[in-house]
Design a protein around this motif. Sequence first.
Motif, mmCIF file in Angstrom:
data_model
loop_
_atom_site.group_PDB
_atom_site.id
_atom_site.type_symbol
_atom_site.label_atom_id
_atom_site.label_comp_id
_atom_site.label_asym_id
_atom_site.label_seq_id
_atom_site.Cartn_x
_atom_site.Cartn_y
_atom_site.Cartn_z
ATOM 1 N N MET A 1 0.844 -1.201 0.000
ATOM 2 C CA MET A 1 0.000 0.000 0.000
ATOM 3 C C MET A 1 0.882 1.255 0.000
ATOM 4 S SD MET A 1 -2.903 1.099 2.845
ATOM 5 C CE MET A 1 -3.719 -0.490 2.724
ATOM 6 N N ARG A 2 0.479 2.239 -0.738
ATOM 7 C CA ARG A 2 1.169 3.515 -0.713
ATOM 8 C C ARG A 2 0.894 4.195 0.640
ATOM 9 N NH1 ARG A 2 3.756 7.194 -3.909
ATOM 10 N NH2 ARG A 2 4.978 5.324 -4.200
ATOM 11 N N VAL A 3 1.965 4.516 1.331
ATOM 12 C CA VAL A 3 1.834 5.173 2.641
ATOM 13 C C VAL A 3 2.455 6.561 2.554
ATOM 14 C CG1 VAL A 3 2.396 5.082 5.087
ATOM 15 C CG2 VAL A 3 1.917 2.958 3.852
ATOM 16 N N VAL A 4 1.630 7.559 2.678
ATOM 17 C CA VAL A 4 2.081 8.944 2.614
ATOM 18 C C VAL A 4 2.461 9.409 4.025
ATOM 19 C CG1 VAL A 4 1.338 11.317 2.141
ATOM 20 C CG2 VAL A 4 0.648 9.444 0.613
ATOM 21 N N VAL A 5 3.628 10.016 4.131
ATOM 22 C CA VAL A 5 4.093 10.527 5.427
ATOM 23 C C VAL A 5 4.373 12.025 5.270
ATOM 24 C CG1 VAL A 5 5.783 10.287 7.285
ATOM 25 C CG2 VAL A 5 5.145 8.280 5.922
ATOM 26 N N ALA A 98 -5.402 9.291 -6.313
ATOM 27 C CA ALA A 98 -5.206 7.859 -6.061
ATOM 28 C C ALA A 98 -6.327 7.011 -6.647
ATOM 29 C CB ALA A 98 -5.112 7.623 -4.553
ATOM 30 N N VAL A 99 -5.965 5.846 -7.120
ATOM 31 C CA VAL A 99 -6.973 4.865 -7.527
ATOM 32 C C VAL A 99 -6.972 3.674 -6.580
ATOM 33 C CG1 VAL A 99 -7.092 5.507 -9.948
ATOM 34 C CG2 VAL A 99 -5.322 3.934 -9.179
ATOM 35 N N ASP A 100 -5.884 3.497 -5.866
ATOM 36 C CA ASP A 100 -5.786 2.426 -4.882
ATOM 37 C C ASP A 100 -5.857 3.023 -3.473
ATOM 38 O OD1 ASP A 100 -5.424 0.310 -6.737
ATOM 39 O OD2 ASP A 100 -3.349 0.973 -7.044
ATOM 40 N N PRO A 101 -6.075 2.163 -2.467
ATOM 41 C CA PRO A 101 -6.088 2.671 -1.085
ATOM 42 C C PRO A 101 -4.788 3.386 -0.736
ATOM 43 C CG PRO A 101 -6.947 0.440 -1.145
ATOM 44 C CD PRO A 101 -6.427 0.726 -2.533
ATOM 45 N N VAL A 102 -4.921 4.410 0.071
ATOM 46 C CA VAL A 102 -3.764 5.200 0.512
ATOM 47 C C VAL A 102 -3.776 5.277 2.033
ATOM 48 C CG1 VAL A 102 -2.696 7.496 0.516
ATOM 49 C CG2 VAL A 102 -3.778 6.628 -1.561
ATOM 50 N N ALA A 103 -2.634 5.078 2.644
ATOM 51 C CA ALA A 103 -2.505 5.331 4.077
ATOM 52 C C ALA A 103 -1.793 6.659 4.271
ATOM 53 C CB ALA A 103 -1.720 4.211 4.752
ATOM 54 N N VAL A 104 -2.176 7.379 5.322
ATOM 55 C CA VAL A 104 -1.510 8.628 5.677
ATOM 56 C C VAL A 104 -1.054 8.486 7.125
ATOM 57 C CG1 VAL A 104 -1.687 11.124 5.812
ATOM 58 C CG2 VAL A 104 -3.132 9.856 4.184
ATOM 59 N N ALA A 142 -3.164 8.571 12.053
ATOM 60 C CA ALA A 142 -2.975 7.720 10.875
ATOM 61 C C ALA A 142 -4.336 7.359 10.314
ATOM 62 C CB ALA A 142 -2.190 6.461 11.234
ATOM 63 N N LEU A 143 -4.357 7.190 9.013
ATOM 64 C CA LEU A 143 -5.591 6.900 8.277
ATOM 65 C C LEU A 143 -5.294 5.900 7.182
ATOM 66 C CD1 LEU A 143 -6.830 10.481 7.289
ATOM 67 C CD2 LEU A 143 -8.269 8.831 8.482
ATOM 68 N N VAL A 144 -6.283 5.085 6.860
ATOM 69 C CA VAL A 144 -6.267 4.373 5.592
ATOM 70 C C VAL A 144 -7.544 4.760 4.867
ATOM 71 C CG1 VAL A 144 -6.304 2.152 4.419
ATOM 72 C CG2 VAL A 144 -4.928 2.445 6.478
ATOM 73 N N VAL A 145 -7.383 5.230 3.662
ATOM 74 C CA VAL A 145 -8.529 5.707 2.887
ATOM 75 C C VAL A 145 -8.754 4.778 1.701
ATOM 76 C CG1 VAL A 145 -9.523 7.648 1.617
ATOM 77 C CG2 VAL A 145 -7.990 8.080 3.566
ATOM 78 N N ARG A 146 -9.896 4.087 1.735
ATOM 79 C CA ARG A 146 -10.263 3.196 0.627
ATOM 80 C C ARG A 146 -11.445 3.746 -0.168
ATOM 81 N NH1 ARG A 146 -8.560 -0.485 4.594
ATOM 82 N NH2 ARG A 146 -6.896 -1.818 3.798
ATOM 83 N N HIS A 147 -12.064 4.783 0.353
ATOM 84 C CA HIS A 147 -13.217 5.377 -0.324
ATOM 85 C C HIS A 147 -12.729 6.550 -1.168
ATOM 86 C CE1 HIS A 147 -17.054 7.319 -1.046
ATOM 87 N NE2 HIS A 147 -17.675 6.272 -0.528
#
Lengths: 225, 225
Positions: A1-5, A98-104, A142-147
């Motif tokens: 998963m792409r994790v943005v920091v 993003a088209v895939d889930p992203v974590a922040v 922290a977040l995971v965004v799938r929507h």
Amino acid sequence: MRVVVPFATEQPKTRLSDVLSPDERRAFARAMLSDVLTAVRAAGHDPLVVATAPLDEPTTGRLDADASDATSLVQIDASVRVDDSPLSTAVNATLAAAVDPVAVVMSDLPLATPESIRRLTTAGDSSEGVAVAPGRGGGTNALVVRHLDFRVDYHGVSFRDHLRAAEAVGAPVEVVDSFRLSTDVDEADDLVEVLLHGDGVARDWLVDAGFDLRVNDGRVGVRRE
Amino acid sequence: MRVVVPFATEQPKTRLSDVLSPDERRAFARAMLSDVLTAVRAAGHDPLVVATAPLDEPTTGRLDADASDATSLVQIDASVRVDDSPLSTAVNATLAAAVDPVAVVMSDLPLATPESIRRLTTAGDSSEGVAVAPGRGGGTNALVVRHLDFRVDYHGVSFRDHLRAAEAVGAPVEVVDSFRLSTDVDEADDLVEVLLHGDGVARDWLVDAGFDLRVNDGRVGVRRE
């Protein structure tokens, strides 16, 4: 998963100014970022640092020969995108693209471990929703965004606002119950947690800088030699 | 599993005295205890309150006709053992008498949920060791003791001391990473967490008493109407 920091390259952690100089705060913030990136990678993810300014070009003389250990900067070996817009704007630009889930994942979570990051990134993975790890004091650490339609707003009581934002777009929410992810380091008392529970670069940095625990009247704080 | 919940019947929560009267502190402490007991039971366990004085005999007039809602006491429906010895002594008496694993859960954890209690009681269940849920500031908010020789000492940096005590008796340790169990409510800022993340009697009590969130300069605190 792409994790943005996200990372504030300059003048970070102003609420630590009673115990750390500006150069020390920059160095300690980099040490915490390094720990977060290590945990993200060990959990099997690819971190992207979104920084307000380039990481490798110090703008003051804090890498000069007079710099003490406490102000020298930890090398950050990660993909970096520079975006000097405000935090929420920068994160939302990533979400919109993003088209895939992203974590922040915030950069000031030096207690993050591979296991806590894994609990975050697997939370709610059966839904097209949002997973949130609250910070102490109403923040969102922290977040995971799938929507696809969910957007962040880190201002104010962001944990509560993010629950409402998820509801507004019909995204189910899972709250991740992690002490480690709840512990963002903003002020002197937070350093207690790093000294007690950390095992990475940030803890080493504090120890090298002379910080230790101090018990006073039953309360645990820090002191500096 | 037997779950011991120590409780200071009188003069609890003195660090909340800037926002709550003595009678209110007693009432709020009972509300938090009630939430902990509810979570323990919903997780399938049998709580035992170890209280410094009987719960059902108020020693002051706080149940009289003039008492406002904020000072009336929540009914506690649980087994209670009265032991007026210091906290660590009382807990160690229980541990010394136990032949089965014992959990010790503090009474000021109103964010405890069945799921967080389950994570605690199942931690390290394959070993004869100790599971510890740290509190913020070096405390020990919850424990599961499976090793017969382990004893507690809640004084000072008890989380660190409990790790050392476990090592000294050869007990493996598992640390339980829970924001909910890490959140003991001691001072006014902690009420933010109850308002945001609580869903039980303690949160209702705060709302009824007029507490609400207040955002000031980017920091989240509480205000009272």
